[in-house]
Design a protein around this motif. Structure first.
Motif, PDB file in Angstrom:
ATOM      1  N   PHE A   7      56.982  42.549  -1.522  1.00 44.60           N
ATOM      2  CA  PHE A   7      55.751  41.927  -2.010  1.00 44.60           C
ATOM      3  C   PHE A   7      55.016  42.907  -2.950  1.00 44.60           C
ATOM      4  O   PHE A   7      54.582  42.544  -4.047  1.00 44.60           O
ATOM      5  CB  PHE A   7      54.885  41.570  -0.801  1.00 44.60           C
ATOM      6  CG  PHE A   7      53.733  40.632  -1.084  1.00 44.60           C
ATOM      7  CD1 PHE A   7      52.908  40.227  -0.049  1.00 44.60           C
ATOM      8  CD2 PHE A   7      53.459  40.172  -2.367  1.00 44.60           C
ATOM      9  CE1 PHE A   7      51.849  39.354  -0.277  1.00 44.60           C
ATOM     10  CE2 PHE A   7      52.404  39.307  -2.612  1.00 44.60           C
ATOM     11  CZ  PHE A   7      51.585  38.908  -1.561  1.00 44.60           C
ATOM     12  N   ILE A   8      54.917  44.154  -2.523  1.00 44.58           N
ATOM     13  CA  ILE A   8      54.208  45.163  -3.329  1.00 44.58           C
ATOM     14  C   ILE A   8      54.923  45.371  -4.665  1.00 44.58           C
ATOM     15  O   ILE A   8      54.299  45.434  -5.724  1.00 44.58           O
ATOM     16  CB  ILE A   8      54.075  46.483  -2.542  1.00 44.58           C
ATOM     17  CG1 ILE A   8      53.076  46.278  -1.380  1.00 44.58           C
ATOM     18  CG2 ILE A   8      53.609  47.631  -3.436  1.00 44.58           C
ATOM     19  CD1 ILE A   8      52.929  47.450  -0.448  1.00 44.58           C
ATOM     20  N   GLU A   9      56.256  45.417  -4.600  1.00 35.85           N
ATOM     21  CA  GLU A   9      57.017  45.593  -5.853  1.00 35.85           C
ATOM     22  C   GLU A   9      56.812  44.419  -6.799  1.00 35.85           C
ATOM     23  O   GLU A   9      56.704  44.573  -8.011  1.00 35.85           O
ATOM     24  CB  GLU A   9      58.500  45.761  -5.536  1.00 35.85           C
ATOM     25  CG  GLU A   9      58.812  47.205  -5.172  1.00 35.85           C
ATOM     26  CD  GLU A   9      60.247  47.421  -4.710  1.00 35.85           C
ATOM     27  OE1 GLU A   9      60.557  48.563  -4.382  1.00 35.85           O
ATOM     28  OE2 GLU A   9      61.018  46.438  -4.667  1.00 35.85           O
ATOM     29  N   ARG A  10      56.744  43.233  -6.214  1.00 30.97           N
ATOM     30  CA  ARG A  10      56.528  42.024  -7.032  1.00 30.97           C
ATOM     31  C   ARG A  10      55.178  42.109  -7.752  1.00 30.97           C
ATOM     32  O   ARG A  10      55.048  41.722  -8.909  1.00 30.97           O
ATOM     33  CB  ARG A  10      56.572  40.799  -6.115  1.00 30.97           C
ATOM     34  CG  ARG A  10      56.662  39.491  -6.830  1.00 30.97           C
ATOM     35  CD  ARG A  10      56.985  38.377  -5.849  1.00 30.97           C
ATOM     36  NE  ARG A  10      58.408  38.177  -5.712  1.00 30.97           N
ATOM     37  CZ  ARG A  10      59.160  37.450  -6.540  1.00 30.97           C
ATOM     38  NH1 ARG A  10      58.595  36.862  -7.574  1.00 30.97           N
ATOM     39  NH2 ARG A  10      60.444  37.298  -6.358  1.00 30.97           N
ATOM     40  N   ILE A  11      54.174  42.631  -7.059  1.00 34.54           N
ATOM     41  CA  ILE A  11      52.853  42.775  -7.699  1.00 34.54           C
ATOM     42  C   ILE A  11      52.930  43.862  -8.785  1.00 34.54           C
ATOM     43  O   ILE A  11      52.380  43.707  -9.877  1.00 34.54           O
ATOM     44  CB  ILE A  11      51.772  43.127  -6.651  1.00 34.54           C
ATOM     45  CG1 ILE A  11      51.614  41.961  -5.653  1.00 34.54           C
ATOM     46  CG2 ILE A  11      50.427  43.438  -7.318  1.00 34.54           C
ATOM     47  CD1 ILE A  11      50.737  42.263  -4.466  1.00 34.54           C
ATOM     48  N   ASN A  12      53.657  44.927  -8.485  1.00 33.45           N
ATOM     49  CA  ASN A  12      53.768  46.022  -9.453  1.00 33.45           C
ATOM     50  C   ASN A  12      54.418  45.594 -10.764  1.00 33.45           C
ATOM     51  O   ASN A  12      54.092  46.104 -11.824  1.00 33.45           O
ATOM     52  CB  ASN A  12      54.580  47.172  -8.840  1.00 33.45           C
ATOM     53  CG  ASN A  12      53.678  48.117  -8.067  1.00 33.45           C
ATOM     54  OD1 ASN A  12      52.497  48.284  -8.411  1.00 33.45           O
ATOM     55  ND2 ASN A  12      54.203  48.701  -7.000  1.00 33.45           N
ATOM     56  N   SER A  14      54.313  42.507 -11.855  1.00 30.90           N
ATOM     57  CA  SER A  14      53.576  41.313 -12.307  1.00 30.90           C
ATOM     58  C   SER A  14      54.395  40.041 -12.291  1.00 30.90           C
ATOM     59  O   SER A  14      54.290  39.216 -13.183  1.00 30.90           O
ATOM     60  CB  SER A  14      53.061  41.520 -13.743  1.00 30.90           C
ATOM     61  OG  SER A  14      52.144  42.541 -13.757  1.00 30.90           O
ATOM     62  N   SER A  15      55.253  39.882 -11.284  1.00 35.33           N
ATOM     63  CA  SER A  15      56.040  38.644 -11.274  1.00 35.33           C
ATOM     64  C   SER A  15      55.589  37.727 -10.134  1.00 35.33           C
ATOM     65  O   SER A  15      56.379  37.254  -9.356  1.00 35.33           O
ATOM     66  CB  SER A  15      57.522  38.943 -11.167  1.00 35.33           C
ATOM     67  OG  SER A  15      57.796  39.527  -9.922  1.00 35.33           O
ATOM     68  N   VAL A  71      46.548  31.846  -8.135  1.00 39.60           N
ATOM     69  CA  VAL A  71      46.880  33.220  -7.731  1.00 39.60           C
ATOM     70  C   VAL A  71      47.646  33.856  -8.897  1.00 39.60           C
ATOM     71  O   VAL A  71      48.543  33.232  -9.459  1.00 39.60           O
ATOM     72  CB  VAL A  71      47.767  33.206  -6.468  1.00 39.60           C
ATOM     73  CG1 VAL A  71      48.189  34.619  -6.099  1.00 39.60           C
ATOM     74  CG2 VAL A  71      47.037  32.553  -5.302  1.00 39.60           C
ATOM     75  N   PHE A  72      47.266  35.072  -9.253  1.00 39.09           N
ATOM     76  CA  PHE A  72      47.963  35.732 -10.354  1.00 39.09           C
ATOM     77  C   PHE A  72      47.841  37.252 -10.217  1.00 39.09           C
ATOM     78  O   PHE A  72      47.027  37.745  -9.424  1.00 39.09           O
ATOM     79  CB  PHE A  72      47.407  35.266 -11.712  1.00 39.09           C
ATOM     80  CG  PHE A  72      45.917  35.453 -11.884  1.00 39.09           C
ATOM     81  CD1 PHE A  72      45.418  36.586 -12.495  1.00 39.09           C
ATOM     82  CD2 PHE A  72      45.035  34.489 -11.419  1.00 39.09           C
ATOM     83  CE1 PHE A  72      44.050  36.759 -12.639  1.00 39.09           C
ATOM     84  CE2 PHE A  72      43.664  34.651 -11.563  1.00 39.09           C
ATOM     85  CZ  PHE A  72      43.172  35.791 -12.183  1.00 39.09           C
ATOM     86  N   VAL A  73      48.672  37.942 -10.985  1.00 37.46           N
ATOM     87  CA  VAL A  73      48.659  39.407 -10.943  1.00 37.46           C
ATOM     88  C   VAL A  73      48.232  39.934 -12.309  1.00 37.46           C
ATOM     89  O   VAL A  73      48.682  39.424 -13.341  1.00 37.46           O
ATOM     90  CB  VAL A  73      50.063  39.946 -10.592  1.00 37.46           C
ATOM     91  CG1 VAL A  73      50.128  41.450 -10.774  1.00 37.46           C
ATOM     92  CG2 VAL A  73      50.425  39.580  -9.168  1.00 37.46           C
ATOM     93  N   MET A  77      47.043  44.264  -9.826  1.00 41.31           N
ATOM     94  CA  MET A  77      46.130  43.761  -8.782  1.00 41.31           C
ATOM     95  C   MET A  77      46.437  42.285  -8.558  1.00 41.31           C
ATOM     96  O   MET A  77      46.748  41.556  -9.503  1.00 41.31           O
ATOM     97  CB  MET A  77      44.678  43.905  -9.222  1.00 41.31           C
ATOM     98  CG  MET A  77      44.175  45.323  -9.153  1.00 41.31           C
ATOM     99  SD  MET A  77      42.389  45.393  -9.318  1.00 41.31           S
ATOM    100  CE  MET A  77      42.183  45.105 -11.043  1.00 41.31           C
ATOM    101  N   LEU A  78      46.358  41.876  -7.293  1.00 36.53           N
ATOM    102  CA  LEU A  78      46.599  40.475  -6.971  1.00 36.53           C
ATOM    103  C   LEU A  78      45.251  39.759  -6.895  1.00 36.53           C
ATOM    104  O   LEU A  78      44.367  40.167  -6.137  1.00 36.53           O
ATOM    105  CB  LEU A  78      47.334  40.360  -5.629  1.00 36.53           C
ATOM    106  CG  LEU A  78      47.647  38.950  -5.168  1.00 36.53           C
ATOM    107  CD1 LEU A  78      48.781  38.353  -6.003  1.00 36.53           C
ATOM    108  CD2 LEU A  78      48.047  38.914  -3.708  1.00 36.53           C
TER     109      LEU A  78
END
Lengths: 290, 514
Positions: A7-12, A14-15, A71-73, A77-78
């Protein structure tokens, strides 16, 4: 604050874009447009889990987040609409990794026995565990079906006939009261044990995947997500701790971690624990240790 | 004993709350058994086994919350539902939410005594029952549901008429009441023009044109598509005209529909004759003479209807931008198309928008086919295969069975667009993009990759393909109108400023030998 590594990597990177799927006091589920999966923002009262981010807030009510909000990045930041922004750079990364199945199973056999006794006394009834008090015709019929189908499933598992077990496992999906039906919770526990590395049933992981392939229309999206993740050995932190205690722990460890699982949902924790017992006994039997 | 059920679509409560609610529901006086559970197949099987299956439960989905009550009488069930509703409401309130959800019309009417209108969107099999309950609770009704029988529609409309209430629908997708847009509608200015419409996108188009001309809407009353048929007799349109005539804020009335049945047309024209306010009539393909004889103001097309209405409402003609057709552009496009590129393909999400563009083409061409053609000789034999000039209404039932409306899900139209663009006999493709409440959040964006693809393909094949796009919307709509238009222009699409102009441009682009 902590969160699932993926999850954290996905936010990093931006996907992650999507919308709020469902809201509860302690969790908010997000439907991700990119892969269709649910991701969870959880309050500090909830343990880590697959696709989850645990934030430093005791309750999520205060954010007044509604279903369908965007919801977006952005800038790592989420964001949930303009109501919540989560900075993840200081979040502890957590990954769901199950312990290995031990070569010496004496501890497992002993702990399962204790666990059964403990659940008999302290487990929550209404799902896999029958209510002793008077039941309505609906509850009686539900208990009957849960029991009948679980027995059939156990029988096939204990005889290592997973192809035959498939239909019985599928017949449990969506069966039971609660947001995550009791049948689903039981299967989450069972799948966990099949995914223990070096366990006699470890080679049968495709069984879990086959069950999950049929699960989508039979249950709701939240429960389906838990099943999908469990089918590849990804489960909540409290379940991992319990499995570790059963495999390697002392009596005091076992009760401590078992209590945490039993407190999940209404009867969900008990149903998961009973699924773990079923799967571990099948492992012991197939491994010739029971 | 009676068993009744309510299904709350896509509703999730945590397990602890569900158990607690279930326990409390079983303690309600008069309830023999109450079940609150998710609508999974397995749970439904349990209910069936113990005789608690109802038609509502049968169609529930895994993500729906089912509430089943078994009690001595219907009244006890109804009262149990109200009590369960209160339990849910308390649950919601404790979460700090301001929105209250009611599971029955009766409990909502009781909980919000100031409410005077119910919007109903349930399975057609149950829609008449719910609409009847609402009318019995003295609520005006907007019935979004379709698949309601003619008999039920007549009965509901007669009941509403007797009680002095509006029965908008069934199959009513658009209304603006008290400046509040309901279901599919655009955000338009408040003003002095009232609309009664039997066609959804037709009403949307006229309301948007009125807004663009600087005027506004008092009420936009939907009637449902069948209201002007012989059997229904135009009950809602007649009541709608009467309501707007009595509404002080309304100075001009606009009527929008496909041509009514002759007997109904007579009734409507008779009422226009008696009406003290000016009435503009746009019946797509309708008869000008009859309207004029009744003292009405006939409009052949949508923009014309809006223009006449705003002028009657007091707008100054010389200050209006009527957005005339771009004549040099017509010459330019004609020169780019080869002699083989003879045909228009209209791909519409709005039924009346399609109808209007089709009628525009029919003025100059005989070979105009469609899935909504009234002349059976020109009705498409296979809806998936175009013929000569073809206009498709993707919102028609045959395209939407088991699928969302194309204003929400554009996928069917996208694949058809690519198919049409590959046809070398096609010169022009014309499409609508409907904005507003309830519509797709980015309809142009959803079509863009396909537009780019076919443009490239046409270029590789050495032909020009003219694509006309019309964005129906206002700057107040939730989507960004300007951004939608910019996306079209950036993709090389010709933007039409109204549906009327879209139809005219498409027709003129492919007219040969003038």
């Amino acid at each position: 604050m902590s969160g699932d590594l993926g999850f954290i990597e996905r936010i990093n990177i931006s996907s992650l874009t999507g919308f709020v799927h469902s809201t509860f006091r302690r969790t908010i589920n997000i439907q991700c447009k990119e892969n269709g999966e649910l991701f969870t923002i959880a309050s500090s009262q909830v343990d880590n889990g697959p696709n989850s981010l645990v934030i430093n807030a005791a309750s999520l009510d205060e954010f007044n987040i509604d279903v369908n909000e965007a919801v977006f990045v952005k800038n790592k930041m989420l964001f949930i609409s303009n109501k919540l922004a989560i900075v993840i750079d200081k979040a502890d990364k957590w990954e769901s990794i199950l312990p290995e199945y031990p070569s010496n199973t004496q501890n497992v056999i002993r702990n399962i026995k204790k666990m059964k006794e403990y659940i008999d006394n302290h487990g929550k009834a209404g799902g896999m565990k029958k209510k002793l008090s008077s039941q309505s015709p609906y509850e009686t019929e539900l208990s009957r079906l849960l029991e009948e189908r679980t027995i059939l499933l156990e029988k096939e598992l204990l005889n290592n006939r997973l192809a035959h077990a498939l239909q019985h496992a599928v017949s449990l999906i969506g069966l039971g009261p609660g947001l995550t039906p009791s049948g689903d919770d039981f299967l989450v526990g069972l799948f966990t044990t099949i995914n223990l590395r070096n366990s006699p049933l470890y080679s049968q992981q495709s069984f879990c995947e086959e069950v999950v392939q049929r699960a989508k229309p039979l249950t709701n999206e939240i429960s389906y997500m838990a099943l999908k993740k469990a089918s590849i050995g990804k489960v909540r932190e409290s379940i991992i701790h319990l499995v570790h205690s059963i495999l390697y722990g002392k009596e005091s460890d076992l009760y401590l971690s078992l209590n945490k699982v039993l407190n999940i949902g209404s009867s969900s924790g008990t149903d998961i624990a009973l699924g773990l017992i079923c799967g571990l006994e099948a492992n012991l039997r197939v491994g010739g240790q029971l | 004993m009676t068993v009744q059920a309510i299904v709350k679509p896509n509703t999730y409560f945590d397990s602890v709350s569900l158990m607690s609610l279930s326990t409390k529901a079983n303690q309600i006086d008069g309830v023999e058994q109450a079940i609150i559970a998710m609508g999974t197949e397995m749970n439904k099987e349990v209910m069936k086994n113990v005789g608690l299956m109802t038609p509502e439960v049968e169609v529930a989905k895994s993500s729906d919350l089912i509430i089943v009550v078994k009690a001595e009488t219907d009244d006890l069930c109804e009262s149990a539902f109200m009590s369960i509703d209160e339990l849910f409401t308390k649950k919601d309130t404790s979460k700090g939410k301001s929105e209250i959800k009611y599971s029955t019309i009766a409990s909502a009417a009781q909980g919000i005594p100031e409410a005077n209108l119910a919007v109903i969107a349930v399975n057609g099999a149950y829609a008449p029952r719910e609409a009847r309950k609402a009318l019995e609770n003295n609520l005006h009704v907007m019935l979004f549901s379709d698949n309601v029988s003619i008999e039920d529609e007549i009965e509901l409309k007669k009941l509403a008429h007797e009680k002095g209430l509006l029965m908008m629908g069934p199959d009513c997708g658009t209304a603006i009441i008290g400046n509040v847009a309901l279901c599919f509608a655009n955000a338009v200015r408040k003003g002095s023009i009232g609309i009664v419409g039997a066609s959804g996108t037709g009403s949307q188009e006229v309301s948007v044109r009125i807004h663009e001309f600087g005027c506004g809407i008092t009420q936009m009353i939907g009637t449902g598509g069948r209201d002007l048929r012989e059997e229904i007799g135009g009950i809602m349109m007649l009541d709608g005209i009467k309501a707007l005539e009595e509404d002080e804020a309304t100075k001009v009335i606009v009527l929008i529909s496909k041509p009514p049945a002759p007997s109904v047309e007579e009734k409507v024209l008779a009422q226009i004759k008696q009406c003290k306010k000016p009435v503009v009539v746009w019946f797509v393909g309708g008869n000008e003479e009859k309207v004029k004889q009744a003292g009405g103001h006939f409009a052949k097309m949508s923009k014309e209807a809006a223009l006449k209405a705003v002028l009657l409402a007091g707008a100054e003609e010389n200050k209006l931008n009527k957005r005339a057709l771009n004549i040099p552009l017509i010459e330019e496009v004609r020169a780019k198309l080869t002699p083989e590129q003879k045909y228009i393909r209209g791909l519409f999400s709005g039924g009346t928008l399609c109808d209007e563009a089709m009628h525009t083409a029919m003025e100059k061409f005989d070979n105009v086919y469609s899935n909504i053609q009234r002349d059976p000789n020109y009705r498409l034999k296979d809806k998936n295969i175009s013929q000569d000039h073809t206009f498709i209404d993707f919102g028609d039932d045959e395209f939407t069975q088991g699928k969302p409306h194309p204003m929400i899900d554009p996928s069917t139209r996208i694949s058809r667009f690519i198919q049409e663009a590959k046809d070398p006999s096609v010169g022009v493709i014309v499409m609508d993009f409907v904005l507003g409440y309830g519509a797709h959040e980015d309809p142009v964006g959803a079509m863009l990759p396909a537009i780019m693809e076919v443009k490239q393909l046409a270029e590789q094949e050495g032909r020009h393909l003219e694509i006309i796009g019309y964005v129906l919307g206002t700057e107040l709509d939730p989507q960004n109108l300007e951004e939608q238009v910019e996306k079209l222009l950036a993709a090389g699409v010709t933007r039409a400023s109204s549906n009327q102009n879209a139809g005219l441009l498409a027709r003129e682009f492919v007219v040969k030998g003038e």
